[in-house]
Design a protein around this motif. Structure first.
Motif, PDB file in Angstrom:
ATOM      1  N   SER A   1     -29.568  17.860  83.520  1.00 23.85           N
ATOM      2  CA  SER A   1     -29.838  17.284  85.054  1.00 23.85           C
ATOM      3  C   SER A   1     -30.363  15.944  85.042  1.00 23.85           C
ATOM      4  O   SER A   1     -31.237  15.664  84.766  1.00 23.85           O
ATOM      5  CB  SER A   1     -30.322  18.286  85.858  1.00 23.85           C
TER       6      SER A   1
ATOM      7  N   ALA B   1     -25.904   9.968  93.787  1.00 19.36           N
ATOM      8  CA  ALA B   1     -26.123  11.528  93.952  1.00 19.36           C
ATOM      9  C   ALA B   1     -27.576  11.814  93.986  1.00 19.36           C
ATOM     10  O   ALA B   1     -28.324  11.323  92.977  1.00 19.36           O
ATOM     11  CB  ALA B   1     -25.039  11.951  92.808  1.00 19.36           C
TER      12      ALA B   1
ATOM     13  N   ASN C   1     -28.210  14.842  92.451  1.00 18.98           N
ATOM     14  CA  ASN C   1     -28.250  15.701  91.106  1.00 18.98           C
ATOM     15  C   ASN C   1     -27.012  15.690  90.887  1.00 18.98           C
ATOM     16  O   ASN C   1     -25.979  16.117  91.252  1.00 18.98           O
ATOM     17  CB  ASN C   1     -28.943  17.069  91.878  1.00 18.98           C
ATOM     18  N   ILE C   2     -26.635  15.541  89.536  1.00 20.86           N
ATOM     19  CA  ILE C   2     -25.524  15.743  88.611  1.00 20.86           C
ATOM     20  C   ILE C   2     -26.152  16.396  87.407  1.00 20.86           C
ATOM     21  O   ILE C   2     -26.960  16.059  86.633  1.00 20.86           O
ATOM     22  CB  ILE C   2     -24.933  14.271  88.267  1.00 20.86           C
TER      23      ILE C   2
ATOM     24  N   VAL D   1     -19.316  20.063  85.317  1.00 22.60           N
ATOM     25  CA  VAL D   1     -20.178  19.092  85.704  1.00 22.60           C
ATOM     26  C   VAL D   1     -20.404  19.737  87.509  1.00 22.60           C
ATOM     27  O   VAL D   1     -19.539  20.208  87.904  1.00 22.60           O
ATOM     28  CB  VAL D   1     -19.726  17.745  85.939  1.00 22.60           C
ATOM     29  N   TYR D   2     -21.889  19.715  87.638  1.00 18.36           N
ATOM     30  CA  TYR D   2     -22.185  19.924  88.994  1.00 18.36           C
ATOM     31  C   TYR D   2     -22.732  18.778  89.869  1.00 18.36           C
ATOM     32  O   TYR D   2     -23.602  17.955  89.384  1.00 18.36           O
ATOM     33  CB  TYR D   2     -23.348  21.051  89.352  1.00 18.36           C
ATOM     34  N   ILE D   3     -22.019  18.255  90.963  1.00 20.49           N
ATOM     35  CA  ILE D   3     -22.376  17.104  91.587  1.00 20.49           C
ATOM     36  C   ILE D   3     -22.784  17.552  93.157  1.00 20.49           C
ATOM     37  O   ILE D   3     -21.919  18.225  93.702  1.00 20.49           O
ATOM     38  CB  ILE D   3     -21.243  16.188  91.681  1.00 20.49           C
ATOM     39  N   GLU D   4     -23.964  17.231  93.508  1.00 24.04           N
ATOM     40  CA  GLU D   4     -24.610  17.693  94.685  1.00 24.04           C
ATOM     41  C   GLU D   4     -25.160  16.401  95.361  1.00 24.04           C
ATOM     42  O   GLU D   4     -26.006  15.439  94.633  1.00 24.04           O
ATOM     43  CB  GLU D   4     -25.725  18.507  94.275  1.00 24.04           C
TER      44      GLU D   4
ATOM     45  N   ALA E   1     -23.817  13.641  97.154  1.00 25.44           N
ATOM     46  CA  ALA E   1     -23.492  12.448  96.534  1.00 25.44           C
ATOM     47  C   ALA E   1     -22.522  11.702  97.605  1.00 25.44           C
ATOM     48  O   ALA E   1     -21.861  12.475  98.669  1.00 25.44           O
ATOM     49  CB  ALA E   1     -22.659  12.984  95.249  1.00 25.44           C
TER      50      ALA E   1
ATOM     51  N   ILE F   1     -15.098  20.943  87.819  1.00 24.90           N
ATOM     52  CA  ILE F   1     -16.151  20.101  88.569  1.00 24.90           C
ATOM     53  C   ILE F   1     -16.537  20.721  89.646  1.00 24.90           C
ATOM     54  O   ILE F   1     -15.432  21.118  90.338  1.00 24.90           O
ATOM     55  CB  ILE F   1     -15.458  18.619  88.540  1.00 24.90           C
TER      56      ILE F   1
ATOM     57  N   LEU G   1     -18.165  20.628  93.335  1.00 28.27           N
ATOM     58  CA  LEU G   1     -18.749  19.543  94.392  1.00 28.27           C
ATOM     59  C   LEU G   1     -19.289  20.181  95.369  1.00 28.27           C
ATOM     60  O   LEU G   1     -18.707  21.184  96.209  1.00 28.27           O
ATOM     61  CB  LEU G   1     -17.393  18.560  94.897  1.00 28.27           C
TER      62      LEU G   1
ATOM     63  N   VAL H   1     -20.290  16.169  99.058  1.00 26.64           N
ATOM     64  CA  VAL H   1     -19.821  15.088  98.216  1.00 26.64           C
ATOM     65  C   VAL H   1     -19.131  14.113  99.291  1.00 26.64           C
ATOM     66  O   VAL H   1     -17.839  14.772  99.823  1.00 26.64           O
ATOM     67  CB  VAL H   1     -19.361  15.240  97.234  1.00 26.64           C
TER      68      VAL H   1
END
Length: 260
Positions: free
Chosen positions: A77, A97, A99-100, A119-122, A124, A159, A161, A164
């Motif tokens: 992370s 972001a 957190n990625i 992948v987790y993008i939070e 962002a 992925i 999201l 985002v």
């Protein structure tokens, strides 16, 4: 008919609770041991792989390795991330972001197969743009010139999201698109410098402007799209795709060249 006495029933509950507690303690102990043994190695491999693939500066406040954060996957992370855009001499951000997280399959990981598959993008923001000259700011990936197997590789299947915001500005054509994704997923595959992107879910259109005309202001969109991005040619091939606004259906397809 047979009924357990109250004391025997209480004893059974106690044994279940004790066994559950022992299992949890063992799981935490294993997770702690694996984290201690692998953390430095995996973080180092991840940083090396990222440096080989991304050619613009990336600022990260903190990196950590966790067994439990994305269980049953294992995750690296990155917290408070800023990725610089791919325009020479520019200090502006391509994406930020909170957190990625990059996730590995647990069983593959234990076999030494270090492949990032999710992948987790939070929380962002992503800022994509095309300059009047046709230059794009999202050309940040190094071209892969080697076929050698790497210690850590990316084979993204999903992925995720979460909260985002995407802003896409085409200064050459005087267009702007602002889209918001919350709890949305996409799929990504790559081969020979071609990235296949599949999107299927709900996206909110905050604002779409073409010249002086605005469309889809604060509208919920349901989208099903398949895109092919050719890194070498800097072109985006939109396969037959559809999106829905309430009861209206729209179809989109075509080829878009970044330098056109």
């Amino acid at each position: 008919m047979y009924f357990c006495s109250v004391p025997r029933y209480i004893s059974l509950i106690k044994r279940i609770l004790i066994y559950t507690l022992v299992a949890v303690v063992m799981l935490l102990s294993i997770a702690g041991t694996l984290s201690y043994v692998y953390q430095d190695k995996i973080i180092a491999l991840f940083i090396n792989a990222a440096n080989e693939k991304i050619k613009t500066p990336v600022q990260v406040e903190k990196i950590n390795f966790s067994i439990l954060e994305r269980f049953p996957s294992i995750a690296v992370s990155l917290h408070n991330v800023n990725i610089q855009e791919g325009i020479e001499g520019s200090q502006e951000s391509l994406g930020k972001a909170r957190n990625i997280a990059f996730a590995f399959n647990l069983f593959g990981f234990l076999r030494g197969d270090y492949v990032i598959d999710q992948v987790y993008i939070e929380d962002a923001e992503v800022f994509l743009k095309i300059l009047p000259s046709g230059e794009v700011n999202y050309s940040i990936f190094e071209k892969d010139t080697t076929a050698a197997k790497q210690s850590l590789s990316f084979k993204l299947e999903k992925i995720n999201l979460d909260n985002v915001l995407f802003t896409y500005g085409d200064l050459k054509r005087d267009q702007e698109y602002v889209l918001y994704a919350d709890k949305t997923t996409a799929q990504l595959a790559s081969h020979n410098q071609v990235y296949d992107i599949a999107i299927n879910g709900q996206i909110e259109s905050r604002h779409i402007r073409i010249d002086q005309d605005s469309y889809f202001q604060d509208k919920a969109l349901s989208i099903k799209a398949l895109l092919n991005y050719h890194l070498e040619k800097d072109s985006l091939n939109i396969q037959p795709s559809t999106f829905f606004v309430h009861d209206s259906e729209f179809s989109v397809l075509g080829v878009y060249h970044g330098a056109d």
